[in-house]
Motif scaffolding. Structure first.
Motif, short mmCIF file in Angstrom:
data_model
loop_
_atom_site.label_atom_id
_atom_site.label_comp_id
_atom_site.label_asym_id
_atom_site.label_seq_id
_atom_site.Cartn_x
_atom_site.Cartn_y
_atom_site.Cartn_z
N MET A 87 0.83 -1.20 0.00
CA MET A 87 0.00 0.00 0.00
C MET A 87 0.87 1.25 0.00
N TYR A 122 3.37 2.38 1.93
CA TYR A 122 3.85 3.04 3.14
C TYR A 122 5.36 2.84 3.25
N LEU A 167 -4.44 -1.84 8.97
CA LEU A 167 -4.37 -1.10 7.72
C LEU A 167 -5.74 -0.61 7.28
N ALA A 168 -6.79 -1.35 7.63
CA ALA A 168 -8.15 -0.88 7.34
C ALA A 168 -8.45 0.40 8.10
N THR A 197 -6.53 3.19 6.44
CA THR A 197 -7.16 3.52 5.16
C THR A 197 -8.44 4.31 5.37
N GLN A 198 -9.19 3.95 6.39
CA GLN A 198 -10.41 4.68 6.72
C GLN A 198 -10.09 6.14 7.03
N LYS A 219 -7.39 7.79 5.98
CA LYS A 219 -6.88 8.42 4.76
C LYS A 219 -8.01 8.83 3.83
N ARG A 220 -9.05 8.01 3.78
CA ARG A 220 -10.14 8.29 2.85
C ARG A 220 -11.23 9.18 3.43
#
Length: 331
Positions: free
Chosen positions: A191, A193, A309-310, A313-314, A316-317
């Motif tokens: 991803m 990083y 990571l979820a 990601t949450q 980041k989005r």
């Protein structure tokens, strides 16, 4: 020549700078337009020279075709040109692009005159600052401007000119060099990083079997402070109370954008009590996400890594607070 995909913007620009300084032909390739779904995001870069090929603009056959065209002299020195892939079904099949996916690439043929802006850009990216390149095709010209962090697209392109925004990739500082850190590092690299693993136990560092990332002996809080910025997350993973407590106590007052700690709810509550007894403020305690990760009932190292990571990601989005979104978004 092998293609190294997972590299930083600073490494790509550094490779271009090194080639130019040695008088070699070098080409910087950037995705400036995307239609549909593609493997690489807008603004992704690749550099090609006799010395190195770094980065990726598709993760597949587009690079191979493009390098052949570069070697044949289709993009001469001192020029910048656009080229498109995925313009029809045959293109999609040939280059392994998703159905309907199209990309426009900017190909800059670099030379000695480009060394000043390459050097400035490299230094800016190494310092983890944001910057934008203003590019004009006819005649080819590139200039740099400092910029603040924003959620603007990585590239804004209009026919013969455009702006490419660059900035620091997000980093993960992992405390503990055990199996979970190995698994999390492997997934996080995919991803894109940057990973730094710190552990005060020399034997754990020596036993590292994970991917090729920076693994260091943690010798003091200065190391933690050196990585702390608004584009870096820190997560403790050791299950060792003293190691995790010490790292969290120090990091909670540092400018990490996200701080997480592995452990059950009971473990997390007990940890908070210990940190509070040591004098950590309620404001600092509130910054620690514990248990780290989205609750998906994870048990195995892979499942726990996915949950962590979820959660990142949450953030980041933008599914959580806008302030966290701003901190975690890339340029």
């Amino acid at each position: 020549m092998s293609l190294k995909l997972l590299v930083t913007q600073a490494e790509i620009i550094g490779a271009a700078l090194k080639a130019v300084r040695q008088g070699l032909d070098a080409w910087l390739v950037t995705i400036v337009e995307i239609t549909g779904s593609l493997p690489r995001p807008l603004g992704s870069m690749m550099v090609y020279s006799e010395m190195a090929t770094l980065g990726s603009v598709s993760g597949g056959c587009v690079e191979e075709c493009l390098i052949e065209r570069l070697q044949l002299g289709e993009f001469p020195a001192g020029t910048a040109r656009l080229t498109k892939y995925g313009v029809d079904a045959d293109d999609n099949e040939r280059y392994g692009l998703p159905c309907g996916g199209k990309l426009t690439l900017l190909v800059e043929a670099l030379g000695a005159r480009d060394e000043p802006w390459l050097q400035e850009l490299h230094a800016t990216l190494v310092a983890r600052h944001f910057v934008e390149r203003a590019i004009k095709l006819e005649p080819y010209h590139c200039s740099l401007n400092t910029t603040s962090m924003s959620n603007s697209p990585a590239v804004a392109w209009q026919q013969t000119c455009g702006v490419h925004r660059l900035g620091p990739e997000h980093r993960l500082v992992l405390i503990g060099a055990g199996q979970l850190a190995e698994t999390l590092s492997a997934l996080a690299l995919q991803m894109e990083y940057q990973i730094i693993v710190l552990d005060p136990r020399q034997d754990k560092v020596d036993e590292w079997r994970g991917p090729d990332v920076s693994v260091q002996v943690l010798r003091g809080i200065d190391q933690l402070a050196g990585y702390a910025d608004s584009h870096t997350s820190l997560i403790t993973l050791t299950h060792d109370r003293d190691i995790d407590d010490n790292a969290l106590f120090a990091a909670a007052d540092m400018p990490y954008t996200f701080i997480g700690a592995l452990g059950s709810r009971r473990t997390s509550a007990n940890r908070s009590s210990r940190l509070r007894a040591r004098g950590l403020s309620e404001e600092a305690l509130a910054r620690i996400h514990a248990p780290v990760g989205i609750d998906i009932g994870s048990k195995t190292p892979m499942e726990i890594a996915v949950s962590i990571l979820a959660q990142l990601t949450q953030l980041k989005r933008g599914a959580m607070s806008q302030s966290a979104h701003s901190c975690l978004s890339v340029a």
